[in-house]
Design a protein around this motif. Sequence first.
Motif, short mmCIF file in Angstrom:
data_model
loop_
_atom_site.label_atom_id
_atom_site.label_comp_id
_atom_site.label_asym_id
_atom_site.label_seq_id
_atom_site.Cartn_x
_atom_site.Cartn_y
_atom_site.Cartn_z
N ILE A 81 0.81 -1.11 0.04
CA ILE A 81 0.14 -0.02 0.05
C ILE A 81 0.98 1.22 -0.01
N LEU A 82 0.62 2.24 -0.76
CA LEU A 82 1.58 3.44 -0.92
C LEU A 82 0.54 4.74 -0.53
N ILE A 83 1.23 5.19 0.50
CA ILE A 83 0.63 6.50 0.76
C ILE A 83 1.63 7.75 0.34
N THR A 84 1.31 8.65 -0.54
CA THR A 84 1.95 9.46 -1.06
C THR A 84 1.67 11.02 -0.32
N LEU A 85 2.57 11.45 0.23
CA LEU A 85 2.18 12.79 1.15
C LEU A 85 3.15 13.92 0.21
N GLN A 86 3.15 15.15 0.67
CA GLN A 86 3.62 16.21 -0.10
C GLN A 86 5.20 16.01 -0.11
N ASP A 87 5.95 15.46 1.20
CA ASP A 87 7.45 15.30 1.09
C ASP A 87 7.72 13.97 1.44
N GLN A 88 6.69 13.01 1.46
CA GLN A 88 7.23 11.69 1.94
C GLN A 88 6.22 10.58 1.09
N PHE A 89 7.15 9.51 0.93
CA PHE A 89 6.34 8.27 0.67
C PHE A 89 6.25 7.24 1.82
N HIS A 90 5.06 6.70 2.05
CA HIS A 90 5.14 5.48 3.16
C HIS A 90 4.50 4.41 2.34
N VAL A 91 5.43 3.40 2.54
CA VAL A 91 5.36 2.07 1.69
C VAL A 91 4.86 1.02 3.03
N ILE A 92 3.58 0.30 2.87
CA ILE A 92 3.15 -0.60 3.86
C ILE A 92 3.19 -1.86 2.97
N ARG A 93 3.85 -2.83 3.47
CA ARG A 93 3.67 -3.95 3.03
C ARG A 93 3.19 -5.27 3.99
N PRO A 94 2.05 -5.64 3.86
CA PRO A 94 1.62 -6.73 4.79
C PRO A 94 2.46 -7.99 4.50
N THR A 95 2.83 -8.76 5.12
CA THR A 95 3.73 -9.94 5.03
C THR A 95 2.77 -11.13 4.49
N ALA A 96 3.10 -11.89 3.56
CA ALA A 96 2.40 -13.03 3.31
C ALA A 96 2.89 -14.13 4.06
N LYS A 97 4.17 -14.17 4.41
CA LYS A 97 4.96 -15.43 5.06
C LYS A 97 4.41 -15.55 6.56
N HIS A 98 4.18 -14.18 7.14
CA HIS A 98 3.85 -14.11 8.55
C HIS A 98 2.67 -13.42 8.82
N LYS A 99 1.40 -13.99 8.53
CA LYS A 99 -0.10 -13.24 8.73
C LYS A 99 -0.05 -12.50 9.98
N GLY A 100 -0.44 -11.32 9.76
CA GLY A 100 -0.67 -10.37 10.90
C GLY A 100 0.27 -9.38 11.05
N LEU A 101 1.46 -9.44 10.17
CA LEU A 101 2.59 -8.58 10.50
C LEU A 101 2.59 -7.71 9.11
N ALA A 117 12.85 1.21 -3.69
CA ALA A 117 12.17 0.82 -2.23
C ALA A 117 11.26 -0.17 -2.33
N ARG A 118 10.36 -0.12 -3.07
CA ARG A 118 9.38 -1.23 -2.99
C ARG A 118 10.01 -2.54 -3.10
N ARG A 119 11.03 -2.62 -4.12
CA ARG A 119 11.77 -3.94 -4.51
C ARG A 119 12.36 -4.38 -2.97
N LYS A 120 13.05 -3.57 -2.30
CA LYS A 120 13.88 -3.66 -1.20
C LYS A 120 12.91 -4.12 -0.12
N VAL A 121 11.93 -3.55 0.12
CA VAL A 121 10.81 -3.92 1.04
C VAL A 121 10.51 -5.47 0.81
N SER A 122 10.16 -5.67 -0.47
CA SER A 122 9.86 -7.03 -0.89
C SER A 122 10.81 -7.86 -0.64
N ASN A 123 12.16 -7.75 -0.73
CA ASN A 123 13.21 -8.62 -0.35
C ASN A 123 13.66 -8.87 1.04
N VAL A 124 13.39 -7.80 1.63
CA VAL A 124 13.53 -7.96 3.28
C VAL A 124 12.25 -8.81 3.80
#
Length: 130
Positions: A81-101, A117-124
């Motif tokens: 989920i991406l939230i775009t603000l005037q000065d920031q991006f907020h990337v939110i990624r629910p984990t498929a592997k660990h439900k609830g996180l 950044a989205r790619r790095k979040v996915s890798n992490v």
Amino acid sequence: MTGLWKVGIKMAGNIDQSLQELMNVDGAIGCCIADYTSGMTLGATGSTVDLELAAAGITQVVKAKMRTMKELGISGEIDDILITLQDQFHVIRPTAKHKGLFIYLVLDKTRANLALARRKVSNVEAGIEI
């Protein structure tokens, strides 16, 4: 009791390592890994954002999106989920592997490369062991 202690140390070490990887993303301001069933953070790092408060609020965003998908009959997982603000991006990624996180990454919009950044979040997310 000893077995639980060892699992807790492994979890904390892996979460700390995951957070440090996220902070290496260009433009990273802060990040956390949180439980969207309770809104509690498992770990957080960064300086300009109150990540515990942010995680509690983002919990409502994730739950609302999941409810809406269910009501619409949309199957599958949320990638992010991406939230775009005037000065920031907020990337939110629910984990498929660990439900609830979910992983939450806050980026300075002027210094960030959103695609990387989205790619790095996915890798992490793929490397988190709990």
